[in-house]
Design a protein around this motif. Sequence first.
Motif, PDB file in Angstrom:
ATOM      1  N   GLY A  66       0.759  -1.284  -0.188  1.00 48.50           N
ATOM      2  CA  GLY A  66      -0.020  -0.103  -0.050  1.00 48.50           C
ATOM      3  C   GLY A  66       1.044   1.270  -0.027  1.00 48.50           C
ATOM      4  O   GLY A  66       2.218   1.488  -0.025  1.00 48.50           O
ATOM      5  N   THR A  67       0.300   2.297  -0.187  1.00 51.87           N
ATOM      6  CA  THR A  67       0.852   3.698  -0.360  1.00 51.87           C
ATOM      7  C   THR A  67       2.095   3.603  -1.404  1.00 51.87           C
ATOM      8  O   THR A  67       3.136   4.368  -1.374  1.00 51.87           O
ATOM      9  CB  THR A  67       1.762   3.944   1.266  1.00 51.87           C
ATOM     10  OG1 THR A  67       0.931   3.512   2.308  1.00 51.87           O
ATOM     11  CG2 THR A  67       1.547   5.504   1.181  1.00 51.87           C
ATOM     12  N   VAL A  68       1.614   3.148  -2.578  1.00 52.32           N
ATOM     13  CA  VAL A  68       2.527   3.144  -3.543  1.00 52.32           C
ATOM     14  C   VAL A  68       2.244   4.234  -4.445  1.00 52.32           C
ATOM     15  O   VAL A  68       0.912   4.454  -4.831  1.00 52.32           O
ATOM     16  CB  VAL A  68       2.355   1.679  -4.626  1.00 52.32           C
ATOM     17  CG1 VAL A  68       3.136   1.728  -5.967  1.00 52.32           C
ATOM     18  CG2 VAL A  68       2.830   0.535  -3.646  1.00 52.32           C
ATOM     19  N   GLY A 156     -10.341   3.961   5.117  1.00 51.29           N
ATOM     20  CA  GLY A 156      -9.872   5.282   5.930  1.00 51.29           C
ATOM     21  C   GLY A 156     -11.045   5.683   6.794  1.00 51.29           C
ATOM     22  O   GLY A 156     -11.972   6.054   6.462  1.00 51.29           O
ATOM     23  N   GLY A 157     -10.609   5.416   8.004  1.00 51.50           N
ATOM     24  CA  GLY A 157     -11.544   5.720   9.258  1.00 51.50           C
ATOM     25  C   GLY A 157     -12.895   4.873   9.496  1.00 51.50           C
ATOM     26  O   GLY A 157     -13.636   4.671  10.238  1.00 51.50           O
ATOM     27  N   ILE A 158     -12.741   3.578   8.820  1.00 51.98           N
ATOM     28  CA  ILE A 158     -13.433   2.476   9.039  1.00 51.98           C
ATOM     29  C   ILE A 158     -13.116   1.577  10.324  1.00 51.98           C
ATOM     30  O   ILE A 158     -11.990   1.674  10.672  1.00 51.98           O
ATOM     31  CB  ILE A 158     -13.709   1.683   7.875  1.00 51.98           C
ATOM     32  CG1 ILE A 158     -14.134   2.348   6.686  1.00 51.98           C
ATOM     33  CG2 ILE A 158     -14.653   0.334   8.141  1.00 51.98           C
ATOM     34  CD1 ILE A 158     -14.306   1.291   5.540  1.00 51.98           C
ATOM     35  N   GLY A 177      -8.702  -1.504   6.468  1.00 50.20           N
ATOM     36  CA  GLY A 177      -8.630  -0.880   7.641  1.00 50.20           C
ATOM     37  C   GLY A 177      -7.495  -1.146   8.544  1.00 50.20           C
ATOM     38  O   GLY A 177      -6.968  -2.402   8.305  1.00 50.20           O
ATOM     39  N   SER A 178      -7.064  -0.303   9.397  1.00 51.95           N
ATOM     40  CA  SER A 178      -5.705  -0.479  10.228  1.00 51.95           C
ATOM     41  C   SER A 178      -6.370  -0.971  11.740  1.00 51.95           C
ATOM     42  O   SER A 178      -5.585  -0.939  12.313  1.00 51.95           O
ATOM     43  CB  SER A 178      -4.970   0.756  10.156  1.00 51.95           C
ATOM     44  OG  SER A 178      -5.608   1.936  10.864  1.00 51.95           O
ATOM     45  N   TRP A 179      -7.872  -0.860  11.866  1.00 51.30           N
ATOM     46  CA  TRP A 179      -7.997  -1.415  13.315  1.00 51.30           C
ATOM     47  C   TRP A 179      -7.532  -2.708  13.743  1.00 51.30           C
ATOM     48  O   TRP A 179      -7.651  -2.874  14.959  1.00 51.30           O
ATOM     49  CB  TRP A 179      -9.612  -1.001  13.363  1.00 51.30           C
ATOM     50  CG  TRP A 179     -10.516  -2.102  12.899  1.00 51.30           C
ATOM     51  CD1 TRP A 179     -10.693  -3.186  13.649  1.00 51.30           C
ATOM     52  CD2 TRP A 179     -11.187  -2.585  11.733  1.00 51.30           C
ATOM     53  NE1 TRP A 179     -11.588  -4.248  12.864  1.00 51.30           N
ATOM     54  CE2 TRP A 179     -11.847  -3.709  11.722  1.00 51.30           C
ATOM     55  CE3 TRP A 179     -11.206  -1.772  10.290  1.00 51.30           C
ATOM     56  CZ2 TRP A 179     -12.349  -4.213  10.650  1.00 51.30           C
ATOM     57  CZ3 TRP A 179     -11.797  -2.416   9.228  1.00 51.30           C
ATOM     58  CH2 TRP A 179     -12.545  -3.275   9.431  1.00 51.30           C
TER      59      TRP A 179
HETATM   60  O1  ELE Z   1      -3.340   5.028   0.752  1.00 46.41           O
HETATM   61  C1  ELE Z   1      -2.603   4.385   1.550  1.00 46.41           C
HETATM   62  O2  ELE Z   1      -1.948   3.656   0.788  1.00 46.41           O
HETATM   63  C2  ELE Z   1      -2.763   4.265   2.871  1.00 46.41           C
HETATM   64  O3  ELE Z   1      -1.980   3.854   3.742  1.00 46.41           O
HETATM   65  C3  ELE Z   1      -3.930   4.668   3.710  1.00 46.41           C
HETATM   66  C4  ELE Z   1      -4.506   3.536   4.507  1.00 46.41           C
HETATM   67  O4  ELE Z   1      -5.084   2.828   3.774  1.00 46.41           O
HETATM   68  C5  ELE Z   1      -5.395   4.552   5.536  1.00 46.41           C
HETATM   69  O5  ELE Z   1      -4.713   5.277   6.082  1.00 46.41           O
HETATM   70  C6  ELE Z   1      -5.956   3.283   6.508  1.00 46.41           C
HETATM   71  O6  ELE Z   1      -7.028   3.895   7.127  1.00 46.41           O
HETATM   72  P1  ELE Z   1      -7.284   3.686   8.655  1.00 46.41           P
HETATM   73  O7  ELE Z   1      -8.085   2.463   8.613  1.00 46.41           O
HETATM   74  O8  ELE Z   1      -8.236   4.923   8.948  1.00 46.41           O
HETATM   75  O9  ELE Z   1      -5.888   3.738   9.328  1.00 46.41           O
END
Ligand code: ELE
Length: 203
Positions: A66-68, A156-158, A177-179
């Motif tokens: 991710g984040t590529v 993002g935010g889930i 999600g990162s939760w």
């Molecule tokens: O765009 C990318 O490659 C990212 O790494 C963004 C992540 O997907 C989110 O930041 C995860 O969102 P949360 O679950 O709210 O932490």
Amino acid sequence: MLIDQVMQAAPVIPVLVMNGEHDPAELANVLVEAGLPVLEVTLRTPDALDAVRAMAKVPGAIVGAGTVLNPRQLDAAQEAGAQFIVAPGLTEPLTRAAQASGIAYLPGVATAGGIMRGLDLGLERFKFFPAEAAGGLPALRSLAAPFGAVRFCPTGGITEATAPDWLAEPAVTCIGGSWLVKKGLSLAEIGALAARAGALRAR
Ligand SMILES: O=C(O)C(=O)C[C@H](O)[C@H](O)COP(=O)(O)O
């Protein structure tokens, strides 16, 4: 592997920021065993590519980066064994490079213009990012309406609490999600969270 296969392999994609807290292979094993085989390792930390390399060897794991942000990072991720890449946004250089390499590719969009640029480039699968900050479910529903064949992976935010509502949307194939892997959680705690997430199903 096609992006649809990645998106359909699990209801939830854990977004992983690897920082040395857990052994990558052990963490991947816990997530796969719990029913979450698709793993997104964000290229935000120096450990990320080594983590992709280690996790890609775990049986059953479908590991992506991710984040590529650019073709150079795509090459590094693919060289490390990533089977898919996720980007926070959609750019033409990264899209062209992903298409040339054949890797499964999930770029982020948050506007109708973004979706239209993606369609122009031959894409129909997108990360909806940042899902909650960009308007949440009402925004996703409004954005999905004009684009019948488009499917999303909102991220993002889930949270665990909101995940079922997102997965109930017809245009949503999976969510990210990162939760599931927050700082300070033990592998046992992560396993329990992942098992509950793995039991969620998109309709
Ligand atoms: O765009 C990318 O490659 C990212 O790494 C963004 C992540 O997907 C989110 O930041 C995860 O969102 P949360 O679950 O709210 O932490």
